[in-house]
Design a protein around this motif. Sequence first.
Motif, short mmCIF file in Angstrom:
data_model
loop_
_atom_site.label_atom_id
_atom_site.label_comp_id
_atom_site.label_asym_id
_atom_site.label_seq_id
_atom_site.Cartn_x
_atom_site.Cartn_y
_atom_site.Cartn_z
N VAL A 63 -11.75 5.22 8.86
CA VAL A 63 -10.64 5.01 7.92
C VAL A 63 -9.42 4.51 8.70
N PRO A 64 -8.58 3.66 8.08
CA PRO A 64 -7.37 3.21 8.78
C PRO A 64 -6.43 4.39 9.05
N ALA A 65 -5.60 4.26 10.08
CA ALA A 65 -4.61 5.29 10.39
C ALA A 65 -3.61 5.41 9.24
N GLY A 97 1.65 5.09 4.02
CA GLY A 97 1.29 3.81 4.63
C GLY A 97 -0.09 3.88 5.27
N LEU A 98 -0.88 2.84 5.05
CA LEU A 98 -2.16 2.69 5.75
C LEU A 98 -2.00 1.55 6.73
N ASP A 99 -2.47 1.77 7.93
CA ASP A 99 -2.42 0.71 8.93
C ASP A 99 -3.06 -0.55 8.34
N TYR A 100 -2.31 -1.65 8.33
CA TYR A 100 -2.83 -2.90 7.76
C TYR A 100 -3.86 -3.50 8.73
N LEU A 101 -5.02 -3.84 8.19
CA LEU A 101 -6.09 -4.41 9.01
C LEU A 101 -6.12 -5.92 8.78
N PRO A 102 -5.42 -6.69 9.63
CA PRO A 102 -5.32 -8.12 9.35
C PRO A 102 -6.68 -8.80 9.47
N ARG A 137 -18.76 -2.78 -8.24
CA ARG A 137 -17.72 -3.62 -8.85
C ARG A 137 -16.42 -3.55 -8.07
N ASN A 138 -16.14 -2.39 -7.52
CA ASN A 138 -14.87 -2.14 -6.83
C ASN A 138 -15.16 -1.23 -5.63
N PRO A 139 -15.70 -1.83 -4.55
CA PRO A 139 -16.26 -1.00 -3.46
C PRO A 139 -15.21 -0.24 -2.63
N1 LIG Z 1 -5.44 -1.11 5.31
C1 LIG Z 1 -5.69 -2.28 4.72
N2 LIG Z 1 -5.81 -3.41 5.44
C2 LIG Z 1 -6.06 -4.61 4.86
N3 LIG Z 1 -6.19 -4.78 3.53
C3 LIG Z 1 -6.07 -3.68 2.74
C4 LIG Z 1 -5.83 -2.39 3.30
N4 LIG Z 1 -5.74 -1.51 2.27
C5 LIG Z 1 -5.93 -2.21 1.16
N5 LIG Z 1 -6.13 -3.53 1.42
C6 LIG Z 1 -6.36 -4.60 0.44
O1 LIG Z 1 -5.61 -4.33 -0.72
C7 LIG Z 1 -6.47 -4.13 -1.84
C8 LIG Z 1 -5.90 -3.02 -2.71
O2 LIG Z 1 -5.89 -1.81 -2.00
P1 LIG Z 1 -6.34 -0.46 -2.71
O3 LIG Z 1 -7.72 -0.60 -3.25
O4 LIG Z 1 -6.13 0.65 -1.75
O5 LIG Z 1 -5.26 -0.41 -3.88
P2 LIG Z 1 -5.29 0.25 -5.31
O6 LIG Z 1 -4.05 -0.17 -6.01
O7 LIG Z 1 -5.57 1.70 -5.19
O8 LIG Z 1 -6.53 -0.50 -5.93
P3 LIG Z 1 -7.41 -0.27 -7.22
O9 LIG Z 1 -7.09 -1.44 -8.08
O10 LIG Z 1 -8.80 -0.32 -6.65
O11 LIG Z 1 -7.06 1.06 -7.78
C9 LIG Z 1 -7.84 -3.82 -1.24
O12 LIG Z 1 -8.88 -4.17 -2.09
C10 LIG Z 1 -7.82 -4.66 0.02
O13 LIG Z 1 -8.16 -5.99 -0.28
#
Ligand SMILES: Nc1ncnc2c1ncn2[C@@H]1O[C@H](COP(=O)(O)OP(=O)(O)OP(=O)(O)O)[C@@H](O)[C@H]1O
Length: 280
Positions: A63-65, A97-102, A137-139
Amino acid sequence: MLPAVTATRYVTPLREGGSLPGLMEADDLGTYVVKWRAAGQGVKVLVAEVVCAELARALDLPVPALVTVDVVPELGVGEPDVEVQELLQRSAGRNLGLDYLPGALDFEAGADGVDPQLAGRVLWFDALIGNVDRSWRNPNMLFWHGRLQLIDHGAALTFHHHWPGAEAAVARPYDASAHALLECEPDVPAADAALASRVTRSLLENVLAQVPDEWLEDDDDAVRTRYVDQLLARLAARDAWLPPLVAAAEAGGGGRRRAPRGENRPAWLGPPPPEGMTQR
Ligand SMILES: Nc1ncnc2c1ncn2[C@@H]1O[C@H](COP(=O)(O)OP(=O)(O)OP(=O)(O)O)[C@@H](O)[C@H]1O
Ligand SMILES: [Mg+2]
């Protein structure tokens, strides 16, 4: 406690996410996907994110930091979208905040790279936390540097939205029928043998200690204990939910992960082009 950073710049909204997470830069020079305290489902979504991601991490699932991100409303002034701007303003203060994974790839692009051991552990973990949001559908999984990363646990731990019903959720079977990893031959018995004994009261207490007080109800220590007790009860009720989970994993996904070509194609577009031709 999660590391605390202060946001220095709002970059852009991530529109793939229903909760409109924002990409932000912070004073530690990091870039974070910020989940807002004022987003639709409320602050409990952030609690679920922290509890599940830190439990995953403690079980060596990727999982991201996580950090907490202090946000001042002025950072939103350049954002043209009024909805986003309001969300940011109502979320002044401490967000997640989740560490952004570029450059991370969507799950679909690398699904074949998940081995049965890892798939089994993720499926077992999702059954433990009641994660309804890991479907084909939404992995809510990414591939980053060739490695699977689990994200978006805000919809898990549904019991905390209605504590009086929490007891009934303890032994409830997990519906794995649409789980995104069902076709990776998940080895659930091996996952159970490896993980169940690791989920102890002290491990869960350490996980709950990561949740900021201000996201919990008044008596934060009593609330933390409720989460710990609920997850321990869920673990102890494996007789009820593990056999159906093993059966679902053995039955596999029945080829549903990839929608047949053209399935979502509107009729007015006519039949799909021949295999090998790309369309944008
Ligand atoms: N740490 C990350 N690094 C890079 N991209 C991310 C990261 N976290 C989320 N994303 C991108 O942003 C999108 C949305 O994030 P996330 O699913 O956490 O949001 P959500 O609003 O809870 O979504 P949902 O519509 O599924 O409820 C992800 O599908 C992914 O493409
Ligand atoms: Mg998502």
